[in-house]
Design a protein around this motif. Structure first.
Motif, PDB file in Angstrom:
ATOM      1  N   ARG A  94      -9.792   6.392  -1.547  1.00  0.00           N
ATOM      2  CA  ARG A  94      -8.867   7.705  -1.486  1.00  0.00           C
ATOM      3  C   ARG A  94      -8.390   8.093  -2.842  1.00  0.00           C
ATOM      4  N   LYS A  95      -7.902   7.418  -3.506  1.00  0.00           N
ATOM      5  CA  LYS A  95      -8.117   7.827  -4.847  1.00  0.00           C
ATOM      6  C   LYS A  95      -9.290   8.187  -6.415  1.00  0.00           C
ATOM      7  N   LYS A 148      -1.161   5.074   9.017  1.00  0.00           N
ATOM      8  CA  LYS A 148      -1.105   6.049   7.901  1.00  0.00           C
ATOM      9  C   LYS A 148      -2.991   6.599   7.324  1.00  0.00           C
ATOM     10  N   ASP A 149      -2.874   5.785   8.492  1.00  0.00           N
ATOM     11  CA  ASP A 149      -4.972   6.185   8.128  1.00  0.00           C
ATOM     12  C   ASP A 149      -5.187   7.411   8.977  1.00  0.00           C
ATOM     13  N   ARG A 202      -7.308   3.600   0.505  1.00  0.00           N
ATOM     14  CA  ARG A 202      -6.655   4.015  -0.356  1.00  0.00           C
ATOM     15  C   ARG A 202      -7.061   3.738  -2.129  1.00  0.00           C
ATOM     16  N   THR A 236       0.308  -1.145   0.018  1.00  0.00           N
ATOM     17  CA  THR A 236      -0.588   0.074  -0.145  1.00  0.00           C
ATOM     18  C   THR A 236       1.463   0.944   0.468  1.00  0.00           C
ATOM     19  N   THR A 237       2.560   1.373   0.627  1.00  0.00           N
ATOM     20  CA  THR A 237       2.817   2.230   0.211  1.00  0.00           C
ATOM     21  C   THR A 237       3.929   2.237  -0.736  1.00  0.00           C
TER      22      THR A 237
END
Length: 545
Positions: free
Chosen positions: A541-542, A445-446, A538, A207-208
């Motif tokens: 978020r995109k 990160k969330d 994620r 994810t990163t």
């Protein structure tokens, strides 16, 4: 005890420590099960069962072929891109017998993702389900792969299951069915293994950035098997359990739980596609299962289907929830149907996976993911790796025999992932209570920063899901000129239900601080999810960017 307050919360008989060296290898665990339970069903799929001896014979045939025909050596990496069918456990055990390292690959990977994983692991052999051979055909020339073994749905069994054609772009492939037909157990040469030998490459979600291969050794998995058994003694009775394998076996949660139940002579019912809830419940209803592991979204999907009330729960003992937070509304509904709350646990690919779990004696919904299992230390750290005071949130860091030594060929990532005293930093934020229970606040990160306040999506998602008419939801942060970030909720309603933004916001205002109330709400038909069932924030978020 002062550094492990949770020990006083252990159920009677649960040991503070386990011996990860009590077996020389996971292979030895399986051999012991074959000796103890030779004629008991080991795996069931498509209505057919294979006994422990039958699985062992098939695995030895494949191992012999890999050694004699392909020259497979101890320590070689072999990719396995197969769903939950007989071929997966047969291949897994064959690779163990050869001393190879199994690189678990998600069958839904894109060509780019597959190429990265094959090249990163240096795999020269892949065992692949025929339905996804087009993915391999698209990139095989860019990889180190030299040998391709293809798998059809019915391989390993005797029932006629319609085969799937191999993509014509792949030449010189070997069919697993041919190996099973022609292989000879007598050609197998035993390989000596220890706990330090590599068993699995378990790739993180990436994810990163590009995904990293967590290297799990035999000792890591042995430790977790013993830890799970010590915490679930009533649900790991030798020769008595029926375990539903609905989680994909390429995922560490489903994989380690299956190895655990192999060790006690259980029957494991393989579910190739749990997303087909109708067919899944048809299999489940007459299985008389005792143990089930799943993620919150799968529990929710099952309970929304009318066939859930046809399932025979007469022998049911426990369900383990992991992979993502178990929501209270989900657990309450599950208890109404089954008589038991979902028992939440927590772990990662890097920890083989279980770090914490709620004890068997706990019958209520705790809102926590449990207490650290035997031989496991956990502490919560601030950004400078200092331990935070009790009751404060910090990054969860763990040390124990189930924790990997590191990622494959990633020295910089390994340096960042571990503290100086050897604790693995998970990237998850948690809080300890006085009894040693861990509550996951969220992924680091969330976290959403609203006017300087930390907002954790899990908390808001739990409240929204408890609102009448909501099936599931996901929360992310979106840019906001006044507050830096604002909370946005994506909501899926139950069939036939219409909800207004204001109803959800009013529901949240009654239960949450004002800065946590979603400013933006989007109603959608379906949340993006991984093949395991994790909601992919994620992707939202995109979409929002």
């Amino acid at each position: 005890m002062e550094n492990r307050p949770w020990l006083k919360t252990y159920d009677a008989g649960v040991p503070a420590e386990i011996d990860a060296d009590s077996y020389p290898s996971v292979t030895a665990i399986f051999r012991e099960a074959v000796e103890r339970f030779p004629d008991k069903p080991a795996f069931e799929c498509f209505g057919e069962a294979l006994t422990y001896v039958e699985v062992n014979t098939r695995a030895l045939k494949v191992a012999a072929y890999l050694q004699t025909e392909l020259g497979l050596q101890k320590g070689e990496r072999v990719a396995v891109m197969v769903p939950n069918v007989f071929a997966f456990p047969i291949t897994m055990l064959a690779l163990m017998y050869c001393g190879a390292a199994q690189v678990n690959v998600n069958p839904l990977y894109t060509p780019r993702e597959l190429a990265h994983q094959l090249n990163d692991a240096g795999a020269e052999t892949i065992v692949i389900f025929n339905a996804v051979t087009p993915t391999l055909a698209a990139i095989i020339g860019e990889t180190s792969v030299k040998r391709v073994i293809t798998v059809n749905p019915g391989d390993g069994g005797s029932r006629p299951i319609p085969p799937i054609e191999t993509h014509p772009g792949l030449s010189g492939t070997i069919a697993l069915s041919t190996i099973l037909e022609n292989g000879s157990v007598n050609d197998y040469t035993p390989v000596e293994l220890t706990g330090d030998d590599i068993l699995f490459f378990q790739y993180t979600g990436g994810t990163t950035g590009l995904s990293k291969g967590a290297v799990l050794k035999h000792r890591n998995v042995i430790a977790n098997v013993l830890q799970i058994r010590s915490f679930l003694p009533e649900a790991t009775l030798p020769g008595e359990e029926v375990f539903i394998v609905a989680l994909p076996l390429y995922h560490i949660f489903g994989l380690s739980m299956t190895v655990c139940y192999l060790s006690v002579g259980a029957k494991m019912v393989l579910i190739p596609n749990p997303r087909d809830v109708d067919s899944f419940l048809d299999v489940l209803k007459d299985s008389r299962f005792t143990v089930f592991a799943a993620v919150n979204t799968l529990f929710q999907g099952m309970m929304m289907h009318p066939k859930i009330h046809e399932v025979d729960f007469s022998r049911y003992k426990v369900s383990i929830g992991g992979g993502a937070a178990v929501l209270e509304a989900t657990s309450n509904q599950w208890k109404e149907i089954t008589g038991h709350h979902i028992k939440e646990g927590y772990g990662l690919s890097e920890t083989a996976p279980v770090l914490t779990i709620n004890p068997m004696s706990v019958t209520h919904f705790t809102g926590c993911c449990g207490i650290p299992v035997s031989s496991t230390e956990i502490k919560l750290l601030d950004d400078q790796d200092n331990e935070v005071p009790l009751g404060e949130a910090g990054e969860i860091a763990a040390r124990g025999p189930q924790v990997m030594d590191g990622y494959w060929n990633r020295p910089e990532a390994n340096e960042a992932a571990f503290t100086k005293d050897g604790f693995f930093k998970t990237g998850d934020v948690g809080i300890f209570n006085s009894e040693g229970y861990v509550k996951i606040v969220d992924r680091k990160k969330d976290m959403i920063l609203v006017s300087g306040f930390n907002v954790y999506p899990n908390e808001i998602e739990a409240e929204i899901t408890a609102c009448d008419g909501v099936a599931e939801c996901a929360v992310i942060g979106v840019p906001d000129e006044k507050t830096g970030e604002a909370v946005k909720a994506y909501v899926v309603t139950r069939p036939g239900v219409e909800l207004a933004d204001t109803k959800i916001q009013d529901h949240c205002r009654e239960r949450l601080a004002a800065y946590k109330v979603p400013r933006h709400i989007a109603f959608i038909d379906e949340l993006p999810k991984s093949n395991v069932g994790k909601i992919l924030r994620r992707e939202l978020r995109k979409e929002a960017s």
